[in-house]
Design a protein around this motif. Structure first.
Motif, PDB file in Angstrom:
ATOM      1  N   THR A 169       0.822  -1.235  -0.061  1.00 36.01           N
ATOM      2  CA  THR A 169      -0.067   0.071   0.017  1.00 36.01           C
ATOM      3  C   THR A 169       0.900   1.026   0.146  1.00 36.01           C
ATOM      4  O   THR A 169       1.954   1.293   0.290  1.00 36.01           O
ATOM      5  CB  THR A 169      -0.878   0.254   1.137  1.00 36.01           C
ATOM      6  OG1 THR A 169      -0.066   0.159   2.290  1.00 36.01           O
ATOM      7  CG2 THR A 169      -1.665  -1.075   1.503  1.00 36.01           C
ATOM      8  N   ARG A 170       0.193   2.284  -0.168  1.00 34.13           N
ATOM      9  CA  ARG A 170       0.989   3.448  -0.295  1.00 34.13           C
ATOM     10  C   ARG A 170       1.780   3.952   1.039  1.00 34.13           C
ATOM     11  O   ARG A 170       2.950   4.324   1.411  1.00 34.13           O
ATOM     12  CB  ARG A 170       0.134   4.794  -0.746  1.00 34.13           C
ATOM     13  CG  ARG A 170       1.084   6.044  -0.885  1.00 34.13           C
ATOM     14  CD  ARG A 170       0.033   7.152  -1.563  1.00 34.13           C
ATOM     15  NE  ARG A 170      -0.359   6.630  -3.025  1.00 34.13           N
ATOM     16  CZ  ARG A 170       0.195   6.587  -4.126  1.00 34.13           C
ATOM     17  NH1 ARG A 170       1.604   7.174  -3.946  1.00 34.13           N
ATOM     18  NH2 ARG A 170      -0.273   6.365  -5.086  1.00 34.13           N
ATOM     19  N   VAL A 203       4.909  -3.013   9.482  1.00 32.56           N
ATOM     20  CA  VAL A 203       6.092  -3.526   9.084  1.00 32.56           C
ATOM     21  C   VAL A 203       5.756  -5.118   8.948  1.00 32.56           C
ATOM     22  O   VAL A 203       6.429  -5.728   7.910  1.00 32.56           O
ATOM     23  CB  VAL A 203       7.212  -3.522  10.467  1.00 32.56           C
ATOM     24  CG1 VAL A 203       8.460  -4.362  10.415  1.00 32.56           C
ATOM     25  CG2 VAL A 203       7.576  -1.748  10.495  1.00 32.56           C
ATOM     26  N   SER A 204       4.989  -5.861  10.028  1.00 30.39           N
ATOM     27  CA  SER A 204       4.694  -7.052   9.881  1.00 30.39           C
ATOM     28  C   SER A 204       4.008  -7.326   8.490  1.00 30.39           C
ATOM     29  O   SER A 204       4.359  -8.477   7.975  1.00 30.39           O
ATOM     30  CB  SER A 204       3.683  -7.415  10.848  1.00 30.39           C
ATOM     31  OG  SER A 204       4.402  -7.166  12.285  1.00 30.39           O
ATOM     32  N   SER A 205       3.085  -6.680   7.921  1.00 32.18           N
ATOM     33  CA  SER A 205       2.549  -6.589   6.544  1.00 32.18           C
ATOM     34  C   SER A 205       3.478  -6.505   5.489  1.00 32.18           C
ATOM     35  O   SER A 205       3.628  -7.559   4.433  1.00 32.18           O
ATOM     36  CB  SER A 205       1.311  -5.520   6.408  1.00 32.18           C
ATOM     37  OG  SER A 205       0.921  -5.708   5.234  1.00 32.18           O
ATOM     38  N   ASN A 211       7.792 -11.355   1.847  1.00 37.44           N
ATOM     39  CA  ASN A 211       8.392 -12.929   2.059  1.00 37.44           C
ATOM     40  C   ASN A 211       9.795 -12.647   2.686  1.00 37.44           C
ATOM     41  O   ASN A 211      10.832 -13.335   2.088  1.00 37.44           O
ATOM     42  CB  ASN A 211       8.262 -13.546   0.733  1.00 37.44           C
ATOM     43  CG  ASN A 211       8.632 -15.181   1.102  1.00 37.44           C
ATOM     44  OD1 ASN A 211       8.165 -15.631   2.271  1.00 37.44           O
ATOM     45  ND2 ASN A 211       9.010 -15.943   0.229  1.00 37.44           N
ATOM     46  N   VAL A 212      10.120 -11.896   3.441  1.00 38.24           N
ATOM     47  CA  VAL A 212      11.328 -11.808   4.270  1.00 38.24           C
ATOM     48  C   VAL A 212      11.410 -11.947   5.570  1.00 38.24           C
ATOM     49  O   VAL A 212      10.123 -11.643   6.291  1.00 38.24           O
ATOM     50  CB  VAL A 212      12.115 -10.286   3.510  1.00 38.24           C
ATOM     51  CG1 VAL A 212      12.275 -10.316   2.330  1.00 38.24           C
ATOM     52  CG2 VAL A 212      11.201  -9.155   4.301  1.00 38.24           C
ATOM     53  N   PRO A 213      12.635 -12.368   6.257  1.00 36.07           N
ATOM     54  CA  PRO A 213      12.150 -12.855   7.506  1.00 36.07           C
ATOM     55  C   PRO A 213      12.349 -11.370   8.626  1.00 36.07           C
ATOM     56  O   PRO A 213      11.899 -11.527   9.828  1.00 36.07           O
ATOM     57  CB  PRO A 213      13.371 -13.650   8.094  1.00 36.07           C
ATOM     58  CG  PRO A 213      14.631 -13.225   6.854  1.00 36.07           C
ATOM     59  CD  PRO A 213      13.636 -12.659   5.723  1.00 36.07           C
TER      60      PRO A 213
END
Length: 231
Positions: A169-170, A203-205, A211-213
């Motif tokens: 998203t923006r 940040v979680s999104s 697809n990074v840890p």
């Protein structure tokens, strides 16, 4: 109290570990543990109350972790030397810790004499990183610096990031750019006028969609894809 003693504050949510480290340092005449805390939220009040030379800080704690606590402490007391204590030997943890302002990174698996000598080295020489993590840390640092130099050498018009609105998203794009700029969650919150909880959700999104840890992985991948501006 001997004025020559090095004053230490221990911050760790495991009481048994705190007591163990305190007992170790109590055997050393040059150190004195002046206070203990169980959360990163306690570090600033304890530092202001006891004026320590060194803070031993666990990296994983509830409420406020060691990295975020170090960032906050450095904003108001930059002369205090923070040593991060961790079970993690992954270079991303080390880079986050050092980036926050820590001058030492120790592994909890260290032997007693190694721990004491490492703390002594931080006080006398200004820093110490456990040898087990040093090679990977240097390799990761060189890789990031090379990537940054490559981006910086390009004409400015080619360094303008194209927002990945097909993925994020923006608002997430804005958060990603601030992550690349080295902003903490609190700093992002202040910049975008949103709560820290909202920042954490963004940040979680971002991590899930990319697809990074972790945050470092998101920044590295964003640089590779040209999604952020690095100068």
């Amino acid at each position: 109290m001997n004025n020559e003693q090095v004053k230490v504050v221990i911050i760790d949510d495991h009481q048994l570990f705190r007591e163990g480290v305190k007992r170790i340092l109590d055997f050393e005449e040059e150190f004195i543990v002046v206070a203990e805390g169980a959360s990163g939220a306690e570090v600033i009040p304890l530092v202001e109350a006891h004026q320590p030379d060194i803070v031993l800080m666990d990296i994983n704690m509830p409420q406020v972790n060691g990295v975020e606590a170090t960032k906050r402490l450095m904003e108001v007391h930059p002369d205090v030397r923070v040593i991060i204590l961790s079970i993690h030997d992954d270079e991303t943890y080390v880079m986050h810790a050092l980036g926050a302002g820590a001058v030492g990174y120790l592994l909890k698996e260290m032997a007693t004499d190694e721990l004491v000598n490492a703390i002594r080295s931080v006080y006398r020489e200004g820093g110490y990183v456990h040898p087990k993590v040093t090679p990977n840390l240097l390799q990761e640092y060189r890789r990031l610096m090379k990537m940054k130099q490559t981006m910086s050498s390009q004409p400015i018009e080619k360094r303008v990031a194209e927002a990945p609105l097909h993925v994020l998203t923006r608002r997430e794009c804005e958060v990603l750019q601030l992550l690349a700029d080295g902003f903490s969650n609190r700093a992002i919150s202040d910049t975008l006028y949103i709560s820290e909880k909202t920042v954490k959700n963004h940040v979680s999104s971002i991590l899930r969609k990319m697809n990074v840890p972790d945050r470092t992985g998101a920044v590295v991948e964003a640089i590779r894809r040209g999604w952020v501006v690095v100068v």
